[in-house]
Design an enzyme around this catalytic site. Structure first.
Site, mmCIF file in Angstrom:
data_model
loop_
_atom_site.group_PDB
_atom_site.id
_atom_site.type_symbol
_atom_site.label_atom_id
_atom_site.label_comp_id
_atom_site.label_asym_id
_atom_site.label_seq_id
_atom_site.Cartn_x
_atom_site.Cartn_y
_atom_site.Cartn_z
ATOM 1 N N GLU A 48 50.744 41.728 31.775
ATOM 2 C CA GLU A 48 49.772 41.027 30.933
ATOM 3 C C GLU A 48 50.350 40.718 29.559
ATOM 4 O OE1 GLU A 48 46.808 39.770 31.600
ATOM 5 O OE2 GLU A 48 46.906 40.421 33.699
ATOM 6 N N TYR A 133 40.747 40.830 26.070
ATOM 7 C CA TYR A 133 41.161 40.178 27.315
ATOM 8 C C TYR A 133 42.124 41.069 28.098
ATOM 9 C CZ TYR A 133 43.259 37.045 30.655
ATOM 10 O OH TYR A 133 43.720 36.500 31.828
ATOM 11 N N ASP A 151 39.281 33.234 30.776
ATOM 12 C CA ASP A 151 40.385 32.639 30.026
ATOM 13 C C ASP A 151 40.246 31.121 30.092
ATOM 14 O OD1 ASP A 151 41.143 31.986 32.600
ATOM 15 O OD2 ASP A 151 43.116 32.946 32.492
#
Length: 308
Positions: A48, A133, A151
């Site tokens: 990520e 996120y 997103d």
């Protein structure tokens, strides 16, 4: 486009059917990124952080090399920070602060959590450099315990498919309502995959076999604008435009024959002309292959209706 105050989910869309269609599409075929084959929170966190503003294809090599060198939080926490930053630079992964934060997060896991990763989004946000996120993504993909990911890709999908207004709070609400309970891992992977391979800025609806074409507002109207796609791609006179017109017309009628349907699809329809029966048959055949239209050849004239 409706406003956020007015927007409600279309009455003719069954959540469970929509959910099943997307998950089945994803599970049948998707991009095989290595971090999708693990539920290790450390490996997922590395992916990520590396993926922030970096193309996924470029991340694969860097991710594998990083984990070869520092396979656990223990190994990364013990590493010299200059080595970690040097690695980051050598793979052109963007801002070096991300490497520093990742190194510090590994130390936190070791020193504050006894080597065991926190599992909830709120706990994960306590790690250095981990925002909402990323925390939610790790909770989703490692522990199947996250919220719906929202997103840019997901916003584009919801905006186009269900005419959701360009409003962050509405996107969050709709994404959460649509995600099956307790299925954040597969669902978030699936809807991001949809935005990444079928509903890109320039869409590939048919080529990618988008599972939401039957309900998609953009596919029906031919208007593929989105929050990150401010100009409408040219579709005037395109096959996609006329496919959308066929669907729109058939929504108003139980069934129509070719010569009744044709003039409603294009004003220059002529049964024996260039844009006549053969042209319309081809269009209907494509829609039938995609599972959107049923064709009835039992009468004197081919008839078409929406698949129920």
């Amino acid at each position: 486009m409706s406003t956020s105050e007015e927007w409600t989910f279309p009455d003719d869309v069954d959540h469970e059917v929509v959910q099943d269609a997307l998950v089945e599409w994803y599970e049948a075929d998707h991009r095989d990124f290595p971090w999708r084959r693990t539920d290790d929170p450390y490996e997922i966190l590395v992916s990520e952080v590396m993926s922030q503003q970096t193309q996924l294809g470029r991340v694969v090599e860097a991710w594998e090399a990083f984990l070869d060198r520092w396979p656990t939080t223990t190994a990364l926490a013990d590493a010299d920070r200059a080595d970690v930053v040097g690695f980051w630079t050598s793979y052109s992964l963007g801002y070096n602060n991300r490497a520093k934060y990742l190194h510090e997060a590994a130390r936190q896991v070791e020193e504050e959590y006894g080597g065991s990763f926190p599992e909830t989004p709120d706990e994960l946000r306590e790690l250095m450099g981990v925002g909402p996120y990323t925390a939610n993504a790790v909770a989703s993909f490692a522990f199947n315990d996250g919220d719906a990911v929202v997103d840019t890709n997901v916003k584009r999908v919801l905006y186009r498919a269900f005419d959701v207004p360009d409003d962050d709070a509405t996107f969050e609400r709709v994404a959460g309502d649509l995600m099956p309970s307790g299925e954040s891992r597969v669902w978030n992977n699936a809807i991001m995959e949809l935005g990444g391979v079928a509903c890109e800025k320039t869409p590939s609806c048919d080529a990618a076999g988008c599972p939401w074409r039957e309900w998609c507002h953009a596919y029906e109207t031919g208007d593929f604008t989105a929050p990150d796609v401010p100009t409408q791609p040219s579709f005037e006179g395109s096959r996609r435009q006329f496919r959308g017109r066929v669907i729109s017309v058939l929504k108003e009628y139980d069934e129509l024959g070719l010569d009744t349907l044709g003039p409603r699809v294009r004003v220059d329809y002529s049964p024996d002309g260039e844009h006549g029966r053969e042209w319309l048959r081809g269009l209907l055949s494509d829609l039938s292959d995609d599972g959107l239209v049923e064709l009835d050849e039992s009468g004197d004239e081919l008839a078409a209706r929406l698949r129920r």
